[in-house]
Design a protein around this motif. Structure first.
Motif, PDB file in Angstrom:
ATOM      1  N   VAL A 135       0.730  -1.082   0.122  1.00 37.89           N
ATOM      2  CA  VAL A 135       0.260  -0.103   0.067  1.00 37.89           C
ATOM      3  C   VAL A 135       0.986   1.490   0.009  1.00 37.89           C
ATOM      4  N   PRO A 136       0.463   2.708  -0.593  1.00 35.95           N
ATOM      5  CA  PRO A 136       1.197   3.863  -0.460  1.00 35.95           C
ATOM      6  C   PRO A 136       1.582   4.508   0.999  1.00 35.95           C
ATOM      7  N   SER A 137       0.365   3.984   1.599  1.00 36.03           N
ATOM      8  CA  SER A 137       0.282   4.337   3.141  1.00 36.03           C
ATOM      9  C   SER A 137       0.105   3.345   4.107  1.00 36.03           C
ATOM     10  N   LEU A 138      -0.140   4.023   5.589  1.00 38.16           N
ATOM     11  CA  LEU A 138      -0.172   3.256   7.025  1.00 38.16           C
ATOM     12  C   LEU A 138      -2.250   3.500   6.321  1.00 38.16           C
ATOM     13  N   GLU A 139      -1.830   4.409   5.731  1.00 37.38           N
ATOM     14  CA  GLU A 139      -3.980   5.520   6.128  1.00 37.38           C
ATOM     15  C   GLU A 139      -4.725   4.126   5.444  1.00 37.38           C
ATOM     16  N   ALA A 140      -4.045   4.042   3.520  1.00 34.39           N
ATOM     17  CA  ALA A 140      -4.101   3.402   2.645  1.00 34.39           C
ATOM     18  C   ALA A 140      -4.613   1.891   3.369  1.00 34.39           C
ATOM     19  N   ALA A 141      -3.728   1.733   4.173  1.00 33.63           N
ATOM     20  CA  ALA A 141      -3.683  -0.019   4.684  1.00 33.63           C
ATOM     21  C   ALA A 141      -5.248  -0.614   5.311  1.00 33.63           C
ATOM     22  N   LYS A 142      -5.685   1.072   5.955  1.00 32.11           N
ATOM     23  CA  LYS A 142      -7.109   0.566   6.894  1.00 32.11           C
ATOM     24  C   LYS A 142      -7.835   0.096   6.437  1.00 32.11           C
ATOM     25  N   PRO A 143      -8.874  -0.204   5.607  1.00 28.41           N
ATOM     26  CA  PRO A 143      -9.577  -0.824   5.187  1.00 28.41           C
ATOM     27  C   PRO A 143      -9.069  -1.630   5.218  1.00 28.41           C
ATOM     28  N   TYR A 144      -8.352  -2.233   5.500  1.00 29.64           N
ATOM     29  CA  TYR A 144      -7.905  -3.760   5.487  1.00 29.64           C
ATOM     30  C   TYR A 144      -7.756  -4.175   6.403  1.00 29.64           C
ATOM     31  N   ILE A 145      -7.319  -3.838   7.652  1.00 30.31           N
ATOM     32  CA  ILE A 145      -6.777  -4.287   9.033  1.00 30.31           C
ATOM     33  C   ILE A 145      -8.284  -3.595   9.768  1.00 30.31           C
TER      34      ILE A 145
END
Ligand code: AMP
Ligand code: MG
Length: 321
Positions: free
Chosen positions: A58-68
């Protein structure tokens, strides 16, 4: 099919094709995690066992949030300190991550790679890719676009060329589940760097079983076809193994003198620099494999900084004595 067009790479991924992507660690073989058939193609192309889960990029921690599910304090601390960078973190996964990607585990491995062109690609996609190293399972990881083309050229629709990988070793994999930090795989981020940010030395849990939590940890991995022996004293090891008329290579950190006839020394650095050594290791292993030598001896590096991860890779590549 090799090029530097982000839009071409994105179009191929959206169409369900596999695309090789550059990162600072090694080149990855990417597919959208949303497309099950594409994810299956990754396993097929690499001949990778289905029990070996993929790293989601992912490009950022923010972008990971829907997946974790959640980002606890230790994970946040490490992501803030080292992303983008050669650190993979484990999280409990959300229902947006298929069992194909996580190999049926309730957790998912996530990373923000530090490579300008791949970050642009991830932004353009607006959704994550899964990307293991772009090599046949068990072989040395690719650090250039040419390495990918040599072995997986037929399997990928496009190779996004971002130049040679700067770090040259796979990411360091860390679990912060339950806020307990455990290092599952040593890699491009050193134990010293992790310890400095955490304020303590994290536990090492480098499994070596046949069904490992971190599959890069399989006993035999990162291996050349030419037999490779790892030793504390390279020159002595070489002298006991080499027969008259044979051709051998001796990998060492620094240049070595007084080699026997038929042996060539390949120092990983002129100045004992472990970061430089890491960036050169995999390309050297591939080049030596092409020389069809009788054998390779690698001299163990100092167990500090990236030397630890290099020794781990050499150990897994080596013939067991
Ligand atoms: P690579 O082939 O170098 O991209 O390595 C991917 C590695 O990430 C796998 O071999 C696993 O070791 C590790 N990994 C991915 N997902 C998980 C997970 N859920 N739990 C533990 N390790 C994981
Ligand atoms: Mg790999």
């Amino acid at each position: 099919m090799i090029g530097s067009s982000v839009s071409e790479a994105a179009a191929n991924l959206k169409a369900g094709k596999l695309v090789a992507i550059p990162t600072e660690t090694v080149y990855g073989l990417a597919a959208l995690i949303r497309l099950d058939e594409s994810v299956v193609q990754i396993f097929k192309a690499k001949n990778r066992p289905a029990f070996d889960p993929l790293i989601v990029h992912v490009p950022s921690l923010e972008a990971a949030k829907p997946y974790i599910r959640e980002v606890n304090s230790e994970a946040k601390k490490l992501a803030d300190a080292f992303w983008p960078g050669p650190l993979t973190l484990l999280f409990e996964k959300s229902d947006q991550v298929s069992d194909l990607v996580s190999s049926g585990l309730p957790t998912v491995a996530v990373r923000v790679p530090q490579h300008e062109i791949t970050l642009r690609l991830l932004q353009a996609l607006g959704e994550p890719v899964a990307a293991p190293s772009a090599n046949p399972f068990g072989y040395v990881s690719p650090t250039t676009a040419a390495h990918v083309a040599q072995q997986l050229g037929k399997e990928v629709a496009y190779i996004l060329d971002g130049g040679p990988a700067k770090v040259g070793l796979e990411s360091t994999i860390v679990s912060c589940l339950n806020n307990e930090v455990k290092v599952l795989r040593l890699g491009g981020l050193s134990l010293e760097q992790l310890s400095e940010v955490l304020g303590y030395t994290p536990e090492l849990q480098l499994s070596t079983h046949s069904n490992p939590q971190a599959p890069g940890q399989l006993d035999k991995h990162y291996a050349t076809h030419t037999p490779l022996y790892l030793s504390d004293a390279g020159l002595e090891e070489l002298k006991t193994r080499m027969k008259p008329g044979q051709k051998w290579a001796l990998i060492s950190l620094n240049p070595l003198a007084d080699l026997p006839e038929g042996c060539t020394n390949y120092p990983l650095s002129q100045s004992g620099n472990l970061d430089e050594a890491a960036s050169k290791l995999f390309a050297l292993m591939r080049n030596l494999d092409e020389l069809k030598l009788d054998g390779i001896v690698a001299e163990r590096l100092p167990d500090k900084g990236l030397g630890r991860a290099i020794n781990d890779r050499l150990h897994r590549a080596a013939y067991r004595m």
